[in-house]
Write a protein that holds these residues in place. Structure first.
Motif, mmCIF file in Angstrom:
data_model
loop_
_atom_site.group_PDB
_atom_site.id
_atom_site.type_symbol
_atom_site.label_atom_id
_atom_site.label_comp_id
_atom_site.label_asym_id
_atom_site.label_seq_id
_atom_site.Cartn_x
_atom_site.Cartn_y
_atom_site.Cartn_z
ATOM 1 N N GLU A 287 35.083 44.959 54.996
ATOM 2 C CA GLU A 287 35.114 43.771 54.138
ATOM 3 C C GLU A 287 34.598 44.105 52.730
ATOM 4 O O GLU A 287 35.190 43.692 51.716
ATOM 5 C CB GLU A 287 34.273 42.656 54.751
ATOM 6 N N TRP A 288 33.497 44.833 52.676
ATOM 7 C CA TRP A 288 32.901 45.222 51.402
ATOM 8 C C TRP A 288 33.835 46.181 50.660
ATOM 9 O O TRP A 288 34.041 46.057 49.449
ATOM 10 C CB TRP A 288 31.549 45.877 51.662
ATOM 11 N N LYS B 171 36.691 44.261 49.058
ATOM 12 C CA LYS B 171 36.273 43.500 47.881
ATOM 13 C C LYS B 171 36.231 44.407 46.654
ATOM 14 O O LYS B 171 36.691 44.038 45.566
ATOM 15 C CB LYS B 171 34.893 42.869 48.115
ATOM 16 N N HIS C 261 32.523 36.957 42.959
ATOM 17 C CA HIS C 261 33.167 37.872 43.903
ATOM 18 C C HIS C 261 32.193 38.970 44.324
ATOM 19 O O HIS C 261 31.673 38.935 45.435
ATOM 20 C CB HIS C 261 34.426 38.468 43.269
ATOM 21 N N THR D 90 42.729 37.978 47.072
ATOM 22 C CA THR D 90 42.118 37.925 48.404
ATOM 23 C C THR D 90 42.960 37.089 49.375
ATOM 24 O O THR D 90 43.168 35.890 49.155
ATOM 25 C CB THR D 90 40.702 37.335 48.326
#
Length: 338
Positions: A96-97, A100, A149, A172
């Motif tokens: 997830e990181w 991003k 974000h 996203t």
């Protein structure tokens, strides 16, 4: 070198190796499906430019070069372990990181690939890309003029970052950004990015200069040199940065009767200290509270104690924290002059 020849080395031996000699590649690693995920997300929007990805020393897109550099320590589990030991965290270690950060860097790549920052409306929306970029900026945590974000309200740091963060939010999957940013000043920025990206659907980039990866990856140094520079950069947020000061402030030894844990004392006095420091420095409570939390956690780790009847302790602690905050106001770091 192949990973098999260095992954089993101890930390001291590994730190002597040049990063460029470790044979690191993105292909056939657990990062490859995540890179493909970025490409799939872009393709789903009708965009045809898929930014090339390379191994670098940190997360970045070189100025003017539409390519994403991914930090070397994410390529191998042994290097992740070393990064965690040296820096305490591994930026982008979870899927997830990682995504991003990839969406953010893709925003920079698109800005360069299509020369978006030269458009008049882009400049009217985000500002001038030529604005000087500094390591220090004063974010406004409650501002609704920017998307949120990455951490530290990064969109507020520079027009380029404002665009990259807005692009990342727009890209996203599953995020209803119109609902999330309803009534925010950031919504027109998102709507502009949406309009702009729709206009680029199916169009190849207009700027793809030739470049040599080695000119930008910054990997031709030993691991120990890399970490010496990195720890110096973040020294005021590294836990042991405050240790000598804290040991002087909270010096009650094991033989002192009626001792109280310094972390407990600070936790009980946190609000009074925060009010006092904020009053005389005019700094916001959020940042002072964050600093106090860091000091409390470190006192607990060092098992420091105070005398329960030390009448001057609050004065000394307040003076110390005020000194740190004043240094932050003038330098951007909670750092004392040594």
């Amino acid at each position: 070198m192949e990973p098999a020849t260095w992954a089993a080395l101890g930390d001291d031996e590994l730190l002597e190796k040049k990063i460029s000699h470790l044979g690191l590649k993105l292909e056939a690693t657990e990062l490859q499906p995540l890179i493909q995920q970025l490409y799939d997300e872009l393709s789903a929007k009708g965009l045809v430019f898929l930014p090339p990805c390379h191994v670098g020393d940190e997360w970045f897109v070189p100025v003017g070069i539409p390519a994403i550099f991914i930090p070397f320590f994410l390529v191998n589990d042994r290097l992740r372990k070393l990064e965690r030991k040296m820096i305490l965290e591994v930026e982008g270690e979870t899927p997830e990181w990682f995504m991003k950060l990839m969406r953010h860097e893709a925003g920079h790549a698109y800005s360069y690939a299509y020369q978006l920052y030269k458009k008049k409306r882009w400049q009217q929306t985000f500002g001038l890309a030529s604005t000087e970029e500094t390591d220090f900026y004063r974010p406004r945590p409650y501002s609704r003029s920017y998307v949120v974000h990455l951490d530290d309200w990064y969109a507020q740091s520079h027009p380029d970052e404002d665009f990259a963060e807005t692009f990342a939010v727009w890209l996203t999957p599953g995020l209803d950004w119109r609902e999330r940013y309803k009534d925010w000043g950031a919504l027109p920025k998102l709507e502009y990015v949406d309009e702009l990206m729709r206009s680029l659907a199916g169009k190849p980039p207009v700027h793809q200069p030739e470049y040599h990866v080695k000119d930008y990856d910054f990997l031709n140094i030993k691991l120990k040199t890399h970490y010496a520079k990195k720890r110096k950069l973040y020294e005021d947020s590294y836990p042991d940065f405050y240790d000598n000061d804290l040991r002087h402030l909270f010096a009650a030894g094991p033989e002192v009767a009626g001792r109280v844990k310094a972390s407990v004392h600070l936790r009980h006095r946190r609000r009074v200290l925060m009010e006092s420091v904020c009053q005389w420095t005019n700094e916001n409570k959020y940042r002072v509270n964050k600093l106090l939390t860091r000091l409390i956690e470190r006192c607990n780790q060092l098992d420091l104690h105070v005398k329960h009847d030390d009448a001057q302790l609050d004065l000394r602690v307040s003076a110390y924290v005020t000194t740190l905050v004043m240094n932050y106001l003038f330098t951007g770091k909670f750092k004392r002059t040594k």
